[in-house]
Write a protein that holds these residues in place. Structure first.
Motif, PDB file in Angstrom:
ATOM      1  N   PRO A 131      53.150 -26.546 -13.262  1.00  0.00           N
ATOM      2  CA  PRO A 131      52.902 -25.642 -12.228  1.00  0.00           C
ATOM      3  C   PRO A 131      51.386 -25.664 -11.595  1.00  0.00           C
ATOM      4  CG  PRO A 131      53.775 -24.731 -14.413  1.00  0.00           C
ATOM      5  CD  PRO A 131      53.526 -26.220 -14.723  1.00  0.00           C
ATOM      6  N   LEU A 134      54.772 -21.665  -5.289  1.00  0.00           N
ATOM      7  CA  LEU A 134      54.873 -21.425  -6.531  1.00  0.00           C
ATOM      8  C   LEU A 134      53.584 -21.989  -7.362  1.00  0.00           C
ATOM      9  CD1 LEU A 134      58.435 -22.428  -7.271  1.00  0.00           C
ATOM     10  CD2 LEU A 134      57.492 -20.132  -6.945  1.00  0.00           C
ATOM     11  N   ARG A 135      52.962 -23.200  -7.146  1.00  0.00           N
ATOM     12  CA  ARG A 135      51.612 -23.580  -7.596  1.00  0.00           C
ATOM     13  C   ARG A 135      50.635 -22.739  -7.629  1.00  0.00           C
ATOM     14  NH1 ARG A 135      52.103 -30.213  -6.625  1.00  0.00           N
ATOM     15  NH2 ARG A 135      53.402 -30.750  -8.092  1.00  0.00           N
ATOM     16  N   SER A 152      50.685 -19.499  -6.901  1.00  0.00           N
ATOM     17  CA  SER A 152      51.236 -18.587  -7.642  1.00  0.00           C
ATOM     18  C   SER A 152      50.568 -18.723  -9.112  1.00  0.00           C
ATOM     19  CB  SER A 152      52.734 -18.046  -7.852  1.00  0.00           C
ATOM     20  OG  SER A 152      53.470 -18.870  -8.601  1.00  0.00           O
ATOM     21  N   ALA A 153      50.952 -19.924  -9.659  1.00  0.00           N
ATOM     22  CA  ALA A 153      50.237 -20.261 -11.216  1.00  0.00           C
ATOM     23  C   ALA A 153      48.894 -20.139 -11.010  1.00  0.00           C
ATOM     24  CB  ALA A 153      50.760 -21.594 -11.460  1.00  0.00           C
ATOM     25  N   ARG A 190      60.573 -14.660  -8.917  1.00  0.00           N
ATOM     26  CA  ARG A 190      60.801 -14.810 -10.516  1.00  0.00           C
ATOM     27  C   ARG A 190      61.843 -15.859 -10.620  1.00  0.00           C
ATOM     28  NH1 ARG A 190      60.031  -9.330 -10.210  1.00  0.00           N
ATOM     29  NH2 ARG A 190      58.185  -8.486 -11.694  1.00  0.00           N
ATOM     30  N   PHE A 238      60.399 -19.299  -9.537  1.00  0.00           N
ATOM     31  CA  PHE A 238      59.552 -19.941 -10.627  1.00  0.00           C
ATOM     32  C   PHE A 238      60.281 -20.422 -11.818  1.00  0.00           C
ATOM     33  CE2 PHE A 238      56.205 -19.710 -13.479  1.00  0.00           C
ATOM     34  CZ  PHE A 238      55.084 -20.144 -12.953  1.00  0.00           C
ATOM     35  N   GLN A 239      61.059 -19.679 -12.377  1.00  0.00           N
ATOM     36  CA  GLN A 239      61.646 -19.941 -13.479  1.00  0.00           C
ATOM     37  C   GLN A 239      62.602 -21.228 -13.455  1.00  0.00           C
ATOM     38  OE1 GLN A 239      64.388 -17.197 -15.331  1.00  0.00           O
ATOM     39  NE2 GLN A 239      64.232 -18.184 -17.341  1.00  0.00           N
ATOM     40  N   GLN A 243      62.031 -23.704 -11.319  1.00  0.00           N
ATOM     41  CA  GLN A 243      60.996 -24.868 -10.923  1.00  0.00           C
ATOM     42  C   GLN A 243      60.398 -25.190 -12.172  1.00  0.00           C
ATOM     43  OE1 GLN A 243      60.588 -26.586  -8.026  1.00  0.00           O
ATOM     44  NE2 GLN A 243      59.677 -28.034  -9.316  1.00  0.00           N
ATOM     45  N   PRO A 246      57.572 -16.287 -14.787  1.00  0.00           N
ATOM     46  CA  PRO A 246      56.137 -15.801 -14.578  1.00  0.00           C
ATOM     47  C   PRO A 246      55.518 -15.077 -15.753  1.00  0.00           C
ATOM     48  CG  PRO A 246      57.388 -15.294 -12.702  1.00  0.00           C
ATOM     49  CD  PRO A 246      58.403 -15.664 -13.760  1.00  0.00           C
ATOM     50  N   TYR A 292      54.855 -17.538 -18.671  1.00  0.00           N
ATOM     51  CA  TYR A 292      53.580 -18.355 -18.053  1.00  0.00           C
ATOM     52  C   TYR A 292      52.324 -17.640 -18.406  1.00  0.00           C
ATOM     53  CZ  TYR A 292      50.388 -21.259 -15.223  1.00  0.00           C
ATOM     54  OH  TYR A 292      49.483 -21.881 -15.036  1.00  0.00           O
TER      55      TYR A 292
END
Length: 268
Positions: free
Chosen positions: A143, A213-214, A216-217, A243, A246-247, A249, A254, A257
């Motif tokens: 991530p 997504l990165r 968001s991480a 959601r 993210f899952q 990838q 989330p 994580y």
């Protein structure tokens, strides 16, 4: 020999052979077609034209050629934003130390003196192709991963920094696509697409999504947002879609994580 058509129509690695000797092209192409999809060119100008049309993954070029020799070709490849990621192997009868230094200074990834064994050439080619594949595989692994591996050139790092900055600056635009990014980066859509695909192994839409997504991480690591707020912040209209992506990838939700980050913080 048809210089414009590939000698193989498979998913094998795509290689461009460049030499002004048709005999050498025939000899190497005959050997290579067992492992690689192979294009050929008789000089540097023809090679550049082929590279602008096709997704070449590796160039093997003679040094002594008319019009544009191998040194000039290598320099053009390594100084071009759309081509600089492509590994180059130079083949030459010049066995002087200065000639080898010149090739490496111009960015050649390997320099092989003639006469050479095909086994030696294949090892060099396979190593370069394997290294590129490992970089592609690691690109989407974590991530918070970024392109800062020693395997990437300075030109590639600069390209990805500029690309990432452009995406991040327009992150809340749910309709952001390769055409908009190409316009913002002053590149043609075709060049940008080819650069993104051959460097990361991902399509532009996948790269844009991964950047979302990165980011968001990073936001969740900082702990400043709830999941629904994070989804909106990175350009997702629907939190449920965020959601799922993210899952898919990162193989965790989330919420999982966030818990992983909190657990790591508690251990410290």
């Amino acid at each position: 020999m048809n210089e414009m058509a590939p000698l193989l129509q498979t998913a094998k690695p795509v290689v461009l052979l460049v030499d002004d000797s048709e005999d050498i092209l025939d000899y190497l192409a005959h050997d290579f077609r067992r492992k690689y999809q192979t294009y050929t060119a008789r000089d540097g100008n023809a090679a550049i034209a082929t590279m602008q049309r096709e997704e070449i993954q590796l160039v093997v070029s003679d040094v002594m050629m008319p019009k544009m020799d191998g040194f000039e070709l290598c320099e053009k490849i390594k100084s071009s934003p759309g081509l600089s990621h492509i590994p180059v192997i130079l083949l030459t009868a010049k066995n002087t130390y200065q000639s080898k230094i010149q090739g490496l200074k111009l960015g050649a990834d390997a320099y092989i003196e003639k006469p050479f064994s095909l086994d030696h050439l294949h090892v060099q080619m396979d190593n370069l192709l394997e290294n590129r594949m490992k970089l592609k595989e690691s690109f989407a692994k974590s991530p918070l991963a970024h392109i800062n591996s020693p395997g990437y050139s300075k030109e590639e790092e600069l390209f990805w920094k500029q690309l990432t900055a452009t995406i991040l600056e327009n992150l809340q635009d749910a309709a952001l696509d390769v055409e908009k990014i190409a316009l913002l980066m002053h590149m043609s859509k075709a060049t940008l697409y080819r650069k993104m695909k051959t460097t990361s192994g991902m399509s532009p839409s996948d790269v844009i999504n991964l950047t979302r997504l990165r980011k968001s991480a990073e936001l969740m690591t900082a702990g400043n947002f709830r999941i629904n707020e994070v989804a909106k912040e990175v350009g997702y209209t629907y939190p449920a879609q965020f959601r799922r992506n993210f899952q898919k990838q990162f193989r965790m939700t989330p919420a999982e994580y966030i818990e992983k980050v909190r657990s790591a913080t508690r251990i410290r």
